[in-house]
Design an enzyme around this catalytic site. Sequence first.
Site, short mmCIF file in Angstrom:
data_model
loop_
_atom_site.label_atom_id
_atom_site.label_comp_id
_atom_site.label_asym_id
_atom_site.label_seq_id
_atom_site.Cartn_x
_atom_site.Cartn_y
_atom_site.Cartn_z
N CYS A 130 13.28 48.62 -6.83
CA CYS A 130 12.92 47.50 -7.67
C CYS A 130 14.12 47.13 -8.54
O CYS A 130 14.66 47.98 -9.24
CB CYS A 130 11.72 47.87 -8.55
SG CYS A 130 11.37 46.59 -9.77
N GLU A 170 0.85 -1.19 0.00
CA GLU A 170 0.00 0.00 0.00
C GLU A 170 0.89 1.24 0.00
O GLU A 170 2.08 1.14 0.29
CB GLU A 170 -0.92 0.00 1.23
CG GLU A 170 -0.15 0.07 2.54
CD GLU A 170 -1.01 -0.10 3.79
OE1 GLU A 170 -2.18 -0.48 3.66
OE2 GLU A 170 -0.48 0.15 4.87
N GLU A 188 -1.37 7.43 9.88
CA GLU A 188 -0.70 8.65 9.45
C GLU A 188 -1.71 9.79 9.40
O GLU A 188 -2.80 9.62 8.84
CB GLU A 188 -0.16 8.36 8.05
CG GLU A 188 1.13 9.00 7.71
CD GLU A 188 2.32 8.52 8.53
OE1 GLU A 188 2.22 7.54 9.32
OE2 GLU A 188 3.37 9.17 8.39
N LYS A 201 2.92 4.44 1.06
CA LYS A 201 3.51 4.98 2.28
C LYS A 201 3.19 6.46 2.26
O LYS A 201 3.70 7.21 1.43
CB LYS A 201 5.02 4.75 2.28
CG LYS A 201 5.72 5.31 3.52
CD LYS A 201 7.17 4.88 3.51
CE LYS A 201 7.95 5.28 4.75
NZ LYS A 201 7.72 6.61 5.25
#
Length: 673
Positions: free
Chosen positions: A415, A119, A181, A121
């Site tokens: 600028c 599956e 998780e 992670k």
Amino acid sequence: MSGQDASNRATELRRILNEASDLYYNEGAPPMSDAEFDALFQELRTLEDAHPALRSPDSPTQRIGAPLPRGSRFETAAHLAPMLSIESLTSASEVRDFAARAVRHLGLDEGTELPWAAEPKLDGVSASLLYEDGVLVRGLSRGDGAQGEDITQNLRAIRSVPLRLRGEPGALPSRIEVRGEVILSATNFARLRDESETTTDTPFRNARNTVAGTLKLLDPTTVSRRRLDFVCWGIGHAEGLATRSYAELRERLQGFGFKLSRPFASCSSIEEVITYHDGLEADRDALPYEMDGIVAKVDDTELQRRLGRTARTPRWCLAFKFAPRRGTSRIERIVAQVGRTGAVTPVAELEPVELAGVTVRRATLHNWGLLAERDIRVDDVVEVERAGDVIPAVVEVHAARRGPESTPTAPPDNCPTCGSSLEAEGAFLYCVNVECPDQLRGRIIHFASRRALDIEGLGPKAVDQLMEAGLVETLEDVFRLPLRRAELAELDRWGERSVDKLCDAIDGARHPELARLVHALGIRHVGEQTAKDIASAFEDLDALRSADEEALCEVEGIGEEVAKSIRRFFEQPGNLKFLAALHEAGVVPRRAVANEGPLAGRVFCFTGGLSTMSRDEAKLIVERLGAKTSASITKTVTDVVAGAKAGSKLDKARKLGITILDEDGFRALVDAS
Ligand code: IVH
């Protein structure tokens, strides 16, 4: 109501409401309307207020607790079973070796294949939830693996964390640590980032950092608002739960009401695990969550027991990582860059570093305030990260590896492009000259970028060349380029074919999806996700332009600040002129496919509450019948449905002479259609 009756009713309400939110958040299938849910929730709250003793920890009214006092710290507590790490592998040959070692450890013949469960992670923050007799009693962070921080309050605020396990009380484990998780989906992360551009001083650097920061907050309301998710990947200590395989454990956990990591694969050889890894890595940008690899577990509980663990990691579980999106580099220079909004931001020019297949040479340093705060300097060795399509960012500095002569870089006084003065706004500096060529350059690049109008061939280099040659002096000039083929063909390194390709791409962009066009406009706080939210609520640009703040705030995902920013955009004469020029150039967003059905061609706007269904349900019903819906009253709206407490929209509808239906009238119309 007697005490006993109240108690029975409270128990029943808790069960109904917990089940409903479980179905809603974990299965995406709400069993009742929002209005019904709210009514039952209110009934429970009233009952609990009258009988405070009925307030139990698994009551949905108790999901969001009170904030902790400022400056408090979380307590620590011991995990019942340690939270181990897993062995992290980066190549197929390491994965094959790991499997071969497991076979040897089990005393099986060389070449025997073990069953594997694989599956994704997920790249989040791990947590462990303790349930006693089915009720969530504590939630810990991983900590050092033996002890974690008690962040129960914050974990409870996550909707996909069940407060009570689903199932008959007798059939539930008496005590179980469920591990998983905590993550933030790409969509929810994008939304937070859109909003945070200038509202907070710490930008959300990536989904994982945001989760980590959020779980440390003292106020569960904010945790709840950020829409984290909990996805489980296993259990720690468990009493009263026996499963023969991980696949079976997943099913049990899902039955208890948890979300699981997907897509799941049962593999009958280690080569299948490797194929699964490669397929997922190729797709990783399309998946809803950030993942950093796959996890494969020997899919047999008895074999797992026999394999056991080393000091740190189980011998039955491996992580096969994806090519990293994070790498180490050195800052060669820090330069000031003028963006499309006029914001002058620091950018790091880096020694080239390869991140998940892309060579990165520049990374954003966000703003001057953050640059000073994090004390990032030229020559520093830094960690650079690139997540999906997000601009690469410097996420960490190895300050200890810094030489003695190093000095901080000061922000510019003027600028760097046009020399105009700069204005400070929060942590940002802005060039005050709206005609600053770099602002225009930034706007064009953004406008043509892949996630906006996606005009291939109009990247930064081409834009520079076109601006230098005077072929593009305003944004709308882009759409006049196909009329100037001869001049284009005279540009350096431009052959007829590249001119054709660019012109085709420009013509092809004249009918974009509304969401792309809204994103392309570059309205402050309106990023890609917010643009999608907007596009699903408004018929066209006109409807968006005439929506007031109230109507905008009704759109899911739009708050007051974003609404204000949208209003401000449409109030500026320069922007209206630009929209008119776009229209003149034939740029008209594509209509969603013309729907068929008895209500096709009609546009409904709902105001006030309906008693027999939620507004979302009502919208769904008319959409199924071929009609469209609008969040605000505009010229395109044909029918207004006014429920209880209808507000200013009703007055507006009356003024515009739009058909107004009450709830009964609406039901009659729907029933007849
Ligand atoms: S299984 C004995 N499965 O990755 C430990 N872990 O680097 C079993 N993680 O600590 C862990 N997704 O925080 C497992 N599908 C998944 C996972 C996963 C993310 C995290 C978890 C673990 C870390 C190891």
